[in-house]
Write an enzyme that holds these catalytic residues in place. Sequence first.
Site, short mmCIF file in Angstrom:
data_model
loop_
_atom_site.label_atom_id
_atom_site.label_comp_id
_atom_site.label_asym_id
_atom_site.label_seq_id
_atom_site.Cartn_x
_atom_site.Cartn_y
_atom_site.Cartn_z
N ALA A 66 0.87 -1.17 0.00
CA ALA A 66 0.00 0.00 0.00
C ALA A 66 0.91 1.22 0.00
CB ALA A 66 -0.89 -0.02 1.23
N GLY A 111 0.55 -4.89 1.01
CA GLY A 111 -0.62 -4.93 0.14
C GLY A 111 -0.33 -5.60 -1.21
N GLU A 114 -0.72 -9.16 -0.59
CA GLU A 114 -2.15 -9.40 -0.33
C GLU A 114 -2.95 -9.36 -1.63
OE1 GLU A 114 -1.91 -6.24 2.63
OE2 GLU A 114 -2.78 -7.61 4.09
N GLU A 134 4.53 -5.12 7.37
CA GLU A 134 3.80 -4.02 8.04
C GLU A 134 4.26 -3.80 9.47
OE1 GLU A 134 2.40 -6.38 6.15
OE2 GLU A 134 0.82 -5.50 4.90
C1 HXC Z 1 5.11 4.27 -1.33
C2 HXC Z 1 7.05 3.27 -2.03
C3 HXC Z 1 6.66 2.04 -1.43
C4 HXC Z 1 5.40 1.99 -0.76
C5 HXC Z 1 8.61 1.77 -2.34
N1 HXC Z 1 8.24 3.04 -2.59
N2 HXC Z 1 7.66 1.14 -1.64
N3 HXC Z 1 6.27 4.36 -1.99
N4 HXC Z 1 4.66 3.14 -0.74
N5 HXC Z 1 4.93 0.89 -0.20
C6 HXC Z 1 9.01 4.07 -3.31
C7 HXC Z 1 10.18 4.58 -2.50
O1 HXC Z 1 9.75 5.56 -1.59
C8 HXC Z 1 11.06 5.13 -3.60
O2 HXC Z 1 10.55 6.37 -4.02
C9 HXC Z 1 10.85 4.15 -4.75
O3 HXC Z 1 9.59 3.49 -4.47
C10 HXC Z 1 11.93 3.09 -4.83
O4 HXC Z 1 12.04 2.46 -3.58
P1 HXC Z 1 13.42 2.28 -2.81
O5 HXC Z 1 13.09 2.06 -1.38
O6 HXC Z 1 14.36 3.38 -3.14
O7 HXC Z 1 13.95 0.95 -3.48
P2 HXC Z 1 14.90 -0.16 -2.83
O8 HXC Z 1 15.99 0.46 -2.03
O9 HXC Z 1 15.28 -1.07 -3.95
O10 HXC Z 1 13.97 -0.97 -1.80
C11 HXC Z 1 12.90 -1.73 -2.28
C12 HXC Z 1 11.96 -2.13 -1.11
C13 HXC Z 1 11.60 -0.83 -0.32
C14 HXC Z 1 12.69 -3.11 -0.19
C15 HXC Z 1 10.73 -2.80 -1.68
O11 HXC Z 1 11.11 0.14 -1.23
C16 HXC Z 1 10.57 -1.04 0.73
O12 HXC Z 1 10.85 -1.58 1.80
N6 HXC Z 1 9.33 -0.58 0.46
C17 HXC Z 1 8.27 -0.61 1.45
C18 HXC Z 1 7.73 -2.00 1.62
C19 HXC Z 1 6.62 -2.04 2.63
O13 HXC Z 1 6.81 -1.71 3.82
N7 HXC Z 1 5.42 -2.42 2.19
C20 HXC Z 1 4.26 -2.50 3.05
C21 HXC Z 1 3.53 -1.19 3.02
S1 HXC Z 1 2.19 -1.18 4.15
P3 HXC Z 1 11.44 7.71 -3.98
O14 HXC Z 1 10.48 8.76 -4.44
O15 HXC Z 1 11.87 7.85 -2.56
O16 HXC Z 1 12.55 7.42 -4.92
C22 HXC Z 1 0.98 -2.09 3.46
C23 HXC Z 1 -0.28 -2.35 4.24
C24 HXC Z 1 -0.43 -1.45 5.39
O17 HXC Z 1 1.09 -2.55 2.39
C25 HXC Z 1 -1.61 -1.82 6.23
C26 HXC Z 1 -1.89 -0.70 7.19
C27 HXC Z 1 -3.15 -0.87 7.93
#
Ligand code: HXC
Length: 260
Positions: A66, A111, A114, A134
């Site tokens: 997400a 997400g 999911e 998460e």
């Molecule tokens: C918004 C995201 C994103 C996300 C990555 N990006 N994941 N933006 N939401 N979930 C963006 C980064 O900010 C970055 O943008 C660009 O994508 C590239 O990501 P990097 O982090 O620079 O890449 P990398 O170093 O290769 O790392 C890849 C990764 C990492 C390991 C996948 O991006 C990561 O950990 N992402 C988050 C994963 C996560 O936590 N997902 C769960 C989300 S919560 P910029 O503009 O900075 O270059 C969810 C449910 C929540 O899904 C439920 C709540 C109730």
Amino acid sequence: MSYETILVEQKGAVTLITLNRPKALNALNSTVLAELTDAFAKFEADKSQGCAVLTGSGDKAFAAGADIKEMVEKSGAEFFLEDFFAGWQADIVRRTRKPWIAAVNGFALGGGCELAMMADFIIASDTAQFGQPEIKLAVAPGMGGSQRLTRAVGKAKAMDMCLTGRNMGAEEAERSGLVSRIVPADQLLDEALKTAGKIAAMPPLATMINKEMVNVAFETTLDQGLLAERRMFQILTSTEDKVEGMTAFVEKRPGVWKGK
Ligand code: HXC
């Protein structure tokens, strides 16, 4: 409706839907949800389409979750009042009666994992990574991760992933029953489209009933499920396609389906 965050193409009887925010690793925001809902509704309504494939653009991610940037400023009251993520539970992406496959080509996190698990099955590239990270954001899965992952891989693996936030690679995901098969990354889309084409060429009523019956297994007792299965089998025997299917077998020729 024209789309900003997804691409939709028809390849014969297969609809290919691509999450298209590669710079954000295809993170799922409200626009993606609205557009996917619309695209899946059109796929469902279009009689020429028999199966869909959902994938991510770029070679790095199916969807990295997400959209954290959309969520960071939102208050708890807003999440609650909007019933945030309820759309993913209710919407057509999940309820579509025609089959669809998730072709996971990299990160499927939060997400993203999911959403992939909402598919009828997952074909993964050898570079795929699945995870429910998460907990590292001080939250928990909100679109089915704790429920569908547990049903797919069992308690031990699901707990391990949800509590440590670690990723599971393609090999482990296949071994654990999360994905149906793994293919080399450069062949993923071809393989998914080929598989979807095969499904789209099946008799459509039987296809929908097969999908429905496998899903019933998750919602009911064994006895009720077996009864539902037997009744569905009996109902299918009254179709014209059943007569055609069995006659074609006896006559050693391919069946020609009418969908009735
Ligand atoms: C918004 C995201 C994103 C996300 C990555 N990006 N994941 N933006 N939401 N979930 C963006 C980064 O900010 C970055 O943008 C660009 O994508 C590239 O990501 P990097 O982090 O620079 O890449 P990398 O170093 O290769 O790392 C890849 C990764 C990492 C390991 C996948 O991006 C990561 O950990 N992402 C988050 C994963 C996560 O936590 N997902 C769960 C989300 S919560 P910029 O503009 O900075 O270059 C969810 C449910 C929540 O899904 C439920 C709540 C109730």
